[in-house]
Design an enzyme around this catalytic site. Structure first.
Site, PDB file in Angstrom:
ATOM      1  N   GLU A  31       5.608  -2.542  10.489  1.00 52.74           N
ATOM      2  CA  GLU A  31       4.571  -1.589  10.893  1.00 52.74           C
ATOM      3  C   GLU A  31       4.362  -1.522  12.401  1.00 52.74           C
ATOM      4  O   GLU A  31       4.099  -2.539  13.035  1.00 52.74           O
ATOM      5  CB  GLU A  31       3.244  -2.003  10.233  1.00 52.74           C
ATOM      6  CG  GLU A  31       2.070  -1.117  10.573  1.00 52.74           C
ATOM      7  CD  GLU A  31       0.774  -1.584   9.940  1.00 52.74           C
ATOM      8  OE1 GLU A  31      -0.165  -0.771   9.874  1.00 52.74           O
ATOM      9  OE2 GLU A  31       0.689  -2.749   9.516  1.00 52.74           O
ATOM     10  N   GLU A  79      -6.685   2.634   4.519  1.00 49.78           N
ATOM     11  CA  GLU A  79      -6.906   1.506   5.417  1.00 49.78           C
ATOM     12  C   GLU A  79      -7.735   1.977   6.599  1.00 49.78           C
ATOM     13  O   GLU A  79      -7.241   2.150   7.708  1.00 49.78           O
ATOM     14  CB  GLU A  79      -5.569   0.910   5.886  1.00 49.78           C
ATOM     15  CG  GLU A  79      -5.756  -0.470   6.519  1.00 49.78           C
ATOM     16  CD  GLU A  79      -4.513  -0.967   7.240  1.00 49.78           C
ATOM     17  OE1 GLU A  79      -4.190  -2.149   7.097  1.00 49.78           O
ATOM     18  OE2 GLU A  79      -3.871  -0.166   7.954  1.00 49.78           O
TER      19      GLU A  79
END
Length: 261
Positions: free
Chosen positions: A148, A243
């Site tokens: 990520e 998120e």
């Protein structure tokens, strides 16, 4: 779209063991977590309590972070840090235990900040080595390691999709994939629409929050719905991780209940 609730950034007013039930009470059937323990090698009883809380709530674990160090203190992974890499390796077996108990197959390996005094190229070599080790381990359960790009931490070297894809290419494992967090990419100035066009079919996972603010969709300026629809058109068929930081008492008010399960 199918959504999964990141219960490490949302529902934080509740103890960890109560969050899966809160996810279910909100109408969702899926959840993801950052590493939910303070150490890379929790006890069997700690793991069992976590797994049992998911089972009791009827919530499927869709994603789990590998141990990432002291996240509140600013750490963002340990796998590329020479003094901490053994902690990452020791964490692989507990991750596999949770995976086997829950059926989870997606695991986010935060890369780690640059360390003062360490050669960046040497850190990258170590990072690639540990990504390969993690990928080979989760391949036993048909798992995927996610890499990520992250914003908000200058020392974290992977800021764009291209940064992460370069490391993925070096690692050379088919089950290491890009985690496309649209908030982080946008915050770092990446061309998210272009990333979607070029890589959506190969995304390992998508996470969303609006920008600026990192709050619920609709609170910022990002065309999240457009990017999600285009990702699906181009072949992404995974879940979408919620998120974000809640800015209202009901963090899910923006999403009709019939769209949550």
């Amino acid at each position: 779209m199918n959504y999964t609730v990141n219960a490490s950034i949302l529902l934080t007013d509740l103890p960890l063991k109560d969050r899966p039930q809160a996810v279910a009470d909100a109408g969702f059937t899926r959840a993801e977590f950052w590493w939910p323990f303070p150490t890379p090698t929790p006890s069997n009883s700690e793991i069992d309590e976590f797994v049992n809380s998911l089972e009791a709530a009827g919530v499927q674990l869709t994603g789990l972070n590998f141990y990432a160090g002291d996240m509140p203190g600013g750490e963002r992974g340990v796998l590329s840090q020479p003094a901490r890499a053994e902690e990452f390796r020791a964490n692989i077996e507990p991750v596999l235990k949770i995976a086997r108990a829950t059926g989870c197959t997606a695991f986010n390996a935060l890369y780690g900040n640059r360390v003062d005094g360490e050669n960046p190229a040497a850190q990258d070599r170590l990072g690639v080595e540990n990504l390969r080790q993690a990928a080979d381990a989760v391949a036993q359960i048909d798992g995927v390691v996610l890499l990520e790009p992250v914003s908000g931490t200058d020392a974290y070297p992977l800021k764009t999709a291209a940064d992460a894809l370069s490391i993925i290419e070096k690692a050379g494992r088919d089950n290491i994939r890009l985690l496309a967090d649209f908030y982080h990419l946008a915050a770092n100035g990446d061309d998210v629409a272009k990333v979607v066009e070029e890589h959506a079919a190969d995304f390992g996972h998508i996470q969303i929050a609006d920008h600026p603010g990192r709050n619920e969709p609709g609170t910022g300026k990002l065309p999240l719905e457009k990017w999600l629809e285009r990702s699906a058109e181009l072949g992404y068929d995974g879940v979408v991780g919620l998120e974000y930081k809640a800015s209202h008492n009901d963090p899910f008010a923006w999403l009709p209940r019939e769209s949550r399960a």
